[in-house]
Design a protein around this motif. Structure first.
Motif, PDB file in Angstrom:
ATOM      1  N   VAL A 172      35.879  50.460  30.550  1.00  0.00           N
ATOM      2  CA  VAL A 172      37.132  51.191  30.717  1.00  0.00           C
ATOM      3  C   VAL A 172      38.068  50.325  31.556  1.00  0.00           C
ATOM      4  CG1 VAL A 172      38.219  53.205  31.776  1.00  0.00           C
ATOM      5  CG2 VAL A 172      36.066  53.467  30.520  1.00  0.00           C
ATOM      6  N   LEU A 173      39.298  50.170  31.091  1.00  0.00           N
ATOM      7  CA  LEU A 173      40.317  49.437  31.851  1.00  0.00           C
ATOM      8  C   LEU A 173      41.428  50.409  32.217  1.00  0.00           C
ATOM      9  CD1 LEU A 173      41.248  46.619  32.856  1.00  0.00           C
ATOM     10  CD2 LEU A 173      42.586  46.452  30.746  1.00  0.00           C
ATOM     11  N   ALA A 174      41.587  50.648  33.510  1.00  0.00           N
ATOM     12  CA  ALA A 174      42.605  51.592  33.977  1.00  0.00           C
ATOM     13  C   ALA A 174      43.353  50.975  35.149  1.00  0.00           C
ATOM     14  CB  ALA A 174      41.958  52.914  34.402  1.00  0.00           C
ATOM     15  N   THR A 175      44.641  51.317  35.260  1.00  0.00           N
ATOM     16  CA  THR A 175      45.448  50.758  36.341  1.00  0.00           C
ATOM     17  C   THR A 175      46.673  51.626  36.588  1.00  0.00           C
ATOM     18  OG1 THR A 175      46.541  48.731  37.117  1.00  0.00           O
ATOM     19  CG2 THR A 175      46.804  49.281  34.796  1.00  0.00           C
ATOM     20  N   ASP A 176      47.258  51.463  37.760  1.00  0.00           N
ATOM     21  CA  ASP A 176      48.566  52.030  38.084  1.00  0.00           C
ATOM     22  C   ASP A 176      49.563  50.880  38.067  1.00  0.00           C
ATOM     23  OD1 ASP A 176      47.631  54.650  38.510  1.00  0.00           O
ATOM     24  OD2 ASP A 176      47.120  54.201  40.587  1.00  0.00           O
ATOM     25  N   VAL A 177      50.370  50.805  37.043  1.00  0.00           N
ATOM     26  CA  VAL A 177      51.267  49.668  36.876  1.00  0.00           C
ATOM     27  C   VAL A 177      52.453  49.780  37.831  1.00  0.00           C
ATOM     28  CG1 VAL A 177      52.774  48.426  35.276  1.00  0.00           C
ATOM     29  CG2 VAL A 177      50.625  49.446  34.447  1.00  0.00           C
ATOM     30  N   ARG A 178      52.668  48.702  38.567  1.00  0.00           N
ATOM     31  CA  ARG A 178      53.944  48.510  39.272  1.00  0.00           C
ATOM     32  C   ARG A 178      54.606  47.301  38.639  1.00  0.00           C
ATOM     33  NH1 ARG A 178      56.055  49.446  44.777  1.00  0.00           N
ATOM     34  NH2 ARG A 178      57.870  48.099  45.020  1.00  0.00           N
ATOM     35  N   ALA A 179      55.751  47.499  38.030  1.00  0.00           N
ATOM     36  CA  ALA A 179      56.436  46.425  37.325  1.00  0.00           C
ATOM     37  C   ALA A 179      57.888  46.382  37.762  1.00  0.00           C
ATOM     38  CB  ALA A 179      56.351  46.631  35.810  1.00  0.00           C
ATOM     39  N   GLU A 180      58.400  45.160  37.945  1.00  0.00           N
ATOM     40  CA  GLU A 180      59.812  44.954  38.238  1.00  0.00           C
ATOM     41  C   GLU A 180      60.315  43.812  37.370  1.00  0.00           C
ATOM     42  OE1 GLU A 180      60.625  46.047  42.778  1.00  0.00           O
ATOM     43  OE2 GLU A 180      59.080  44.502  42.562  1.00  0.00           O
ATOM     44  N   TRP A 181      61.553  43.950  36.880  1.00  0.00           N
ATOM     45  CA  TRP A 181      62.101  42.919  36.008  1.00  0.00           C
ATOM     46  C   TRP A 181      63.543  42.618  36.414  1.00  0.00           C
ATOM     47  CZ3 TRP A 181      59.880  47.504  34.415  1.00  0.00           C
ATOM     48  CH2 TRP A 181      60.737  48.538  33.999  1.00  0.00           C
ATOM     49  N   ASN A 240      42.932  47.389  39.748  1.00  0.00           N
ATOM     50  CA  ASN A 240      41.871  47.703  38.785  1.00  0.00           C
ATOM     51  C   ASN A 240      41.197  48.997  39.219  1.00  0.00           C
ATOM     52  OD1 ASN A 240      39.858  47.697  36.880  1.00  0.00           O
ATOM     53  ND2 ASN A 240      39.386  45.531  37.115  1.00  0.00           N
ATOM     54  N   LYS A 241      41.500  50.078  38.526  1.00  0.00           N
ATOM     55  CA  LYS A 241      40.925  51.383  38.862  1.00  0.00           C
ATOM     56  C   LYS A 241      39.550  51.468  38.189  1.00  0.00           C
ATOM     57  CE  LYS A 241      43.807  54.904  38.796  1.00  0.00           C
ATOM     58  NZ  LYS A 241      43.994  55.246  40.212  1.00  0.00           N
ATOM     59  N   HIS A 242      38.545  51.064  38.951  1.00  0.00           N
ATOM     60  CA  HIS A 242      37.212  50.882  38.390  1.00  0.00           C
ATOM     61  C   HIS A 242      36.600  52.193  37.892  1.00  0.00           C
ATOM     62  CE1 HIS A 242      37.287  46.810  39.880  1.00  0.00           C
ATOM     63  NE2 HIS A 242      37.507  47.228  41.115  1.00  0.00           N
ATOM     64  N   HIS A 243      35.977  52.120  36.732  1.00  0.00           N
ATOM     65  CA  HIS A 243      35.202  53.217  36.167  1.00  0.00           C
ATOM     66  C   HIS A 243      33.789  52.697  35.902  1.00  0.00           C
ATOM     67  CE1 HIS A 243      39.176  54.872  35.688  1.00  0.00           C
ATOM     68  NE2 HIS A 243      38.695  56.011  35.235  1.00  0.00           N
ATOM     69  N   PHE A 244      32.841  53.200  36.648  1.00  0.00           N
ATOM     70  CA  PHE A 244      31.466  52.720  36.551  1.00  0.00           C
ATOM     71  C   PHE A 244      30.616  53.722  35.771  1.00  0.00           C
ATOM     72  CE2 PHE A 244      33.014  50.943  40.643  1.00  0.00           C
ATOM     73  CZ  PHE A 244      32.944  49.591  40.298  1.00  0.00           C
ATOM     74  N   ASP A 264      38.029  55.160  43.616  1.00  0.00           N
ATOM     75  CA  ASP A 264      39.420  54.921  44.018  1.00  0.00           C
ATOM     76  C   ASP A 264      39.550  53.759  44.996  1.00  0.00           C
ATOM     77  OD1 ASP A 264      38.289  56.181  46.194  1.00  0.00           O
ATOM     78  OD2 ASP A 264      40.012  57.461  46.605  1.00  0.00           O
ATOM     79  N   ARG A 265      38.458  53.357  45.667  1.00  0.00           N
ATOM     80  CA  ARG A 265      38.491  52.214  46.572  1.00  0.00           C
ATOM     81  C   ARG A 265      37.093  51.774  46.917  1.00  0.00           C
ATOM     82  NH1 ARG A 265      41.869  55.267  51.013  1.00  0.00           N
ATOM     83  NH2 ARG A 265      42.696  56.048  49.065  1.00  0.00           N
TER      84      ARG A 265
END
Length: 288
Positions: A172-181, A240-244, A264-265
């Protein structure tokens, strides 16, 4: 050895502004968090306490409210530009203004024209740096939570005596995206540019087979620049919001990639910039 005053700025942080536009029985809502930082001829206030050059931070707060009333709020970027230009042109002692806007989205509850519900955790951001001769505009978002339940692996990494992580070909690949352009110019169709950039980020995350979160980050930034010519640089921060996978054997159960523990950490934090090789230079101050 001499001692001198270094770079400095001051301002009013996190002015909460809500604007309601009443179009008959249908209302429209803008919900912003505005921060202002000014710099210029501020040496004497630091060295001697002489406030002659200082525009009070309370005045900055009042200006946010007043300009919202006088000019409205078309977009986060347009409002940040309006404020930054005002502070630099209205006060001769202010040479540079950095205005940061966070916008919180609300959806209309269809029962009435005046009821709203907050749309998740995602926040739209805009940041403007303005001084004589140049203006930089950076749009963005944060807390955009996304997840791919497959099409991600992580293997072939460095191992040493402290490595316990097992390689995986399906995770599983999960994340909280912070993006700036960053925009090439200080004018544009801010609403369309934001909507399309957000769409590209989401579609690229979903459509990329990921061998590492770094690869996914770069692919997202690269595709934004390929499809949006008005932009010159993209910066991303993706935890990387880990899912084990949970070991259910003690309970006599198998786990064919179905039950996960969402940790979560601590978490891996992947950060990077993607830019055109001809991108105009910008101060780090323009990035939040």
């Amino acid at each position: 050895m001499g001692i001198v005053l270094g770079p400095n700025r001051y301002g009013k942080a996190e002015t909460r502004l809500v604007r309601v536009v009443r179009d008959g029985e249908t209302h429209h809502l803008k919900d912003l968090n505005v921060s202002v930082a000014l710099s210029g001829e501020m040496t004497e206030v630091h060295l001697s306490g002489d406030n002659a050059a200082v525009l009070p931070t309370d005045t900055q707060k009042n200006t946010v409210f007043a300009l919202a009333r006088k000019h409205g709020i078309g977009s986060a970027e347009a409002f940040a530009l309006l404020l930054a230009r005002h502070f630099v042109t209205a006060r001769p002692t202010v040479h540079r203004a950095v205005v940061t806007v966070e916008e919180y989205a609300w959806d209309r509850v269809p029962v009435t024209g005046h009821s709203f519900v907050r749309r998740g955790q995602e926040v739209r951001t805009a940041r403007v740096l303005h001084e004589a001769g140049r203006t930089h505009v950076v749009s963005g978002l944060r807390d955009l939570t996304v997840l791919n339940s497959t099409a991600s692996e992580f293997r072939g990494f460095v191992r040493d005596e402290y490595t316990t992580l097992a390689e995986t070909g399906d995770r599983v690949l999960a994340t909280d995206v912070r993006a700036e352009w960053r925009h090439r110019d200080a004018d544009g169709d801010w609403e369309s540019s934001y909507a399309e950039t957000r769409r590209i980020l989401l579609e690229t995350f979903a459509g990329t087979y990921s061998r590492s979160l770094q690869q996914t980050l770069y692919t997202m930034g690269r595709r934004v620049l390929e499809e949006r010519p008005e932009l010159c640089e993209v910066r991303l921060a993706m935890p990387n919001k880990h899912h084990f996978a949970v070991d259910l054997e003690p309970f006599g159960l198998d786990n064919p990639g179905e039950i996960f523990f969402a940790a979560d950490r601590p978490y891996g934090l992947i950060e990077g910039a993607v830019l055109r090789d001809d991108a105009p230079a910008a101060d780090e101050e323009v990035w939040s």
